[in-house]
Motif scaffolding. Structure first.
Motif, PDB file in Angstrom:
ATOM      1  N   ARG A 326       1.358  -1.110  -0.178  1.00  0.00           N
ATOM      2  CA  ARG A 326      -0.395  -0.299  -0.092  1.00  0.00           C
ATOM      3  C   ARG A 326       0.310   1.363   0.358  1.00  0.00           C
ATOM      4  O   ARG A 326       1.785   1.310   0.955  1.00  0.00           O
ATOM      5  CB  ARG A 326      -0.949  -0.049   1.239  1.00  0.00           C
ATOM      6  N   ARG A 330      -3.165   6.242  -0.719  1.00  0.00           N
ATOM      7  CA  ARG A 330      -4.208   5.640  -1.613  1.00  0.00           C
ATOM      8  C   ARG A 330      -5.155   4.880  -0.628  1.00  0.00           C
ATOM      9  O   ARG A 330      -4.416   4.987   0.672  1.00  0.00           O
ATOM     10  CB  ARG A 330      -2.992   4.906  -2.945  1.00  0.00           C
ATOM     11  N   ASP A 331      -5.516   4.582  -1.121  1.00  0.00           N
ATOM     12  CA  ASP A 331      -7.197   2.719  -0.713  1.00  0.00           C
ATOM     13  C   ASP A 331      -6.482   2.045   0.363  1.00  0.00           C
ATOM     14  O   ASP A 331      -5.430   1.501  -0.536  1.00  0.00           O
ATOM     15  CB  ASP A 331      -7.999   2.685  -1.608  1.00  0.00           C
ATOM     16  N   PRO A 332      -6.503   2.345   1.172  1.00  0.00           N
ATOM     17  CA  PRO A 332      -5.585   1.357   2.313  1.00  0.00           C
ATOM     18  C   PRO A 332      -5.890  -0.810   2.338  1.00  0.00           C
ATOM     19  O   PRO A 332      -5.332  -1.226   3.284  1.00  0.00           O
ATOM     20  CB  PRO A 332      -5.070   1.790   3.532  1.00  0.00           C
ATOM     21  N   ASN A 333      -7.315  -0.188   2.315  1.00  0.00           N
ATOM     22  CA  ASN A 333      -7.532  -1.491   2.067  1.00  0.00           C
ATOM     23  C   ASN A 333      -7.385  -2.365   0.571  1.00  0.00           C
ATOM     24  O   ASN A 333      -7.885  -3.679   0.673  1.00  0.00           O
ATOM     25  CB  ASN A 333      -9.189  -1.354   1.708  1.00  0.00           C
ATOM     26  N   LYS A 334      -6.743  -1.676  -0.913  1.00  0.00           N
ATOM     27  CA  LYS A 334      -6.538  -2.675  -1.938  1.00  0.00           C
ATOM     28  C   LYS A 334      -4.606  -2.620  -1.908  1.00  0.00           C
ATOM     29  O   LYS A 334      -4.836  -1.734  -1.525  1.00  0.00           O
ATOM     30  CB  LYS A 334      -7.121  -2.389  -2.666  1.00  0.00           C
ATOM     31  N   ASP A 336      -1.427  -1.750  -4.362  1.00  0.00           N
ATOM     32  CA  ASP A 336      -1.068  -0.643  -5.194  1.00  0.00           C
ATOM     33  C   ASP A 336      -0.199  -1.711  -5.998  1.00  0.00           C
ATOM     34  O   ASP A 336      -0.161  -2.339  -6.052  1.00  0.00           O
ATOM     35  CB  ASP A 336      -0.950   0.972  -4.802  1.00  0.00           C
TER      36      ASP A 336
END
Length: 579
Positions: A326, A330-334, A336
């Motif tokens: 990650r 950016r989105d911490p749940n997906k 990158d």
């Protein structure tokens, strides 16, 4: 699978925007009827198709199959035959050859761009037409008219190929101690006897004949390198019609099993009273052969750049596709793409900044050779001579570094064969070694190119760069002016040292000059950017890479300046047993 797309946009940018070579070509009577922008672009596009479609997709297969020796015959990877035929039919084997003998007569600056693409596609394959082109240069400059008329048309057409045979098992860089002999025969030819090793393309099944250029010593030869003569030794002797007939007494002793470039046949050749023909004057063979050697050293630069370009393209594609970790903001749940990670961006930008400067540098050196040829310009010839060891050594050192860095972007996948990165590392490694190791290139640069004329050619070049950058300032000017002035002082300090110390410092000096001149290349790139001709993305990418090079790569030269001014006496004071 390792992919490749020829960087035609950047090649055209360098040819026509940075160096504006189309304008130069139109000023030359020998070129203005042969080439203009559309012709050059068409040649590059067609060469790119061969590289992208017939070579690059199968380079892994070529590495796996390799060249094979059986019953005295060497076979190459099967797909090489179709690619070589396409190359020959399109005229690329004689691209810069003399039109009088069937060559296309194109400038070196254009052929060097084709060399880069071939090296990106498959370095091993590139060696077959590459050695032939070098042999043609030597024959054109040193052979008599009858020999040129007999051999050059077939070499330019790709029907025949060429080699250079220098090295012996006991005589690598010290050619003066070679043992190969040449005895005069009653018919005016010579009988060549001896063994040569590391002969690239020494035997293969791509062409009907192979023309060996062989260094040997006559019976009355002076001792050392001043006693070496050059001979043309065909694999097949020619009949009265000029066609291959009887097999000459040249045989393959073995082929080398190498770290890389496995598709290239690297042979031990045995000459057992083989018929040969003197090229040039007796005892002047080394000077004749160096015509070819210098050509090949420029091709080594293309190998470094070509491998680095392909490595960059694949590492970039992988970094955009590989999801891992990650990134901040950016989105911490997906996961990158790894391109978002700062360290990956650092690695890629290091490669990009070096590669694009290297392409500008290669175009510059090639254009100097063209100006030396077409204008008979001594200044251009002297500068091309000065820059040749840098082209060979600096570009191949940076090429290996780029391939290793690109391999690192892949992580563990870069170490396995599937992705092709480990092959690029293996293949490009040889470019630092053959045609004179990079240490020897550095000695040549420091002692023969710089010290021999008390830095005259180099200092004049640096002075002109300083004046140009001062009078036409841009974003690169301030940093570049500083390092150019520092380099001028460094060169003056080197000239005050004794020869042994200059030899000890040679590699560091060559690298220092290389990093500074690459800074000048980025200056030239920035000058050439035009809002009306180039897209906003192209301009932004160039400006970003220039900024990175000038502030994060070029500062390496400061460490080199420190090393060159530091006491290196320990290397000379230790006894042999203390190493």
């Amino acid at each position: 699978m390792s992919l490749y797309q020829a960087p035609l946009n950047d090649i055209n940018f360098n040819l026509f925007d940075v160096w504006q070579l189309d304008q130069y070509w139109q000023q030359q009577p020998q070129l203005q009827e042969l080439i203009e922008v559309d012709t050059a672009k068409a040649i590059l596009e067609e060469a790119a198709k061969i590289c992208e479609q017939q070579l690059a997709p199968f380079s892994k297969l070529a590495d796996q199959q390799g060249a094979k020796l059986s019953e005295g015959k060497v076979t190459v990877p099967e797909h090489y035959h179709n690619a070589y035929q396409s190359l020959s039919e399109g005229g690329w084997t004689g691209l810069s050859g003399d039109p009088e003998y069937g060559g296309m007569g194109m400038p070196k600056a254009l052929s060097m761009m084709v060399d880069e693409m071939l090296c990106s596609a498959d370095i091993a394959f590139s060696l077959y037409p590459g050695l032939t082109a070098g042999a043609c240069v030597a024959l054109l400059q040193h052979a008599d008219d009858a020999t040129k008329a007999l051999y050059l048309p077939k070499l330019y057409s790709g029907e025949w190929s060429g080699t250079m045979c220098l090295t012996e098992a006991h005589a690598g860089s010290d050619l003066g101690i070679m043992r190969t002999t040449a005895k005069p025969a009653a018919d005016g030819s010579y009988r060549i006897s001896g063994s040569k090793i590391f002969i690239t393309a020494g035997e293969h099944d791509l062409t009907r004949n192979i023309i060996h250029l062989v260094l040997a010593k006559l019976p009355d030869a002076p001792a050392g390198s001043k006693g070496i003569s050059l001979f043309l030794v065909p694999k097949f002797l020619l009949n009265v019609n000029g066609d291959p007939a009887d097999r000459n007494n040249v045989s393959v002793g073995s082929i080398e099993h190498k770290m890389g470039i496995n598709g290239s046949a690297t042979c031990v050749l045995n000459f057992d009273g083989a018929t040969g023909y003197l090229i040039g004057e007796p005892h002047r063979g080394l000077a004749c052969m160096f015509t070819m050697m210098n050509y090949e050293r420029l091709s080594m630069g293309s190998q470094g750049l070509g491998a680095a370009e392909r490595a960059y393209q694949n590492a970039l594609a992988y970094a955009k596709d590989r999801l891992q970790g990650r990134t901040v903001g950016r989105d911490p749940n997906k996961a990158d793409p790894i391109l978002g990670h700062p360290d990956v961006r650092r690695m890629l930008l290091n490669i990009k900044a070096i590669n694009e400067a290297g392409r500008t540098f290669a175009t510059w050196v090639a254009s100097l050779l063209d100006k030396a040829k077409y204008d008979n310009c001594k200044v251009s010839a002297d500068r091309a001579n000065l820059l040749t060891p840098i082209t060979k050594a600096f570009m191949t050192d940076r090429g290996l570094e780029a391939c290793v860095t690109a391999q690192q972007v892949f992580g563990g996948h870069g170490y396995v064969k599937e992705w092709g990165m480990e092959q690029l590392v293996r293949d490009v490694r040889i470019a630092q070694i053959y045609e004179g190791t990079n240490g020897i290139q550095a000695l040549d640069f420091a002692l023969r190119k710089v010290a021999a004329d008390q830095g005259g050619v180099l200092q004049q070049l640096l002075t002109e760069i300083h004046t140009e950058v001062s009078t036409q300032p841009n974003a690169a000017s301030e940093l570049l002016l500083t390092v150019v002035a520092q380099l001028q002082g460094c060169v003056a300090a080197q000239l005050a040292k004794d020869t042994t110390q200059q030899a000890l410092d040679a590699c560091d000096l060559l690298d220092a000059v290389g990093y500074v001149l690459y800074g000048y290349m980025w200056y030239k790139n920035l000058v050439a950017l035009d809002n009306e001709k180039h897209s906003a993305d192209f301009i932004a990418a160039k400006q970003g890479a220039a900024h990175w090079y000038l502030r994060r790569v070029m500062p390496k030269v400061q460490a080199l300046f420190s090393q060159l001014s530091a006491d290196g006496s320990a290397a000379l004071q230790l006894t042999d047993d203390q190493f």
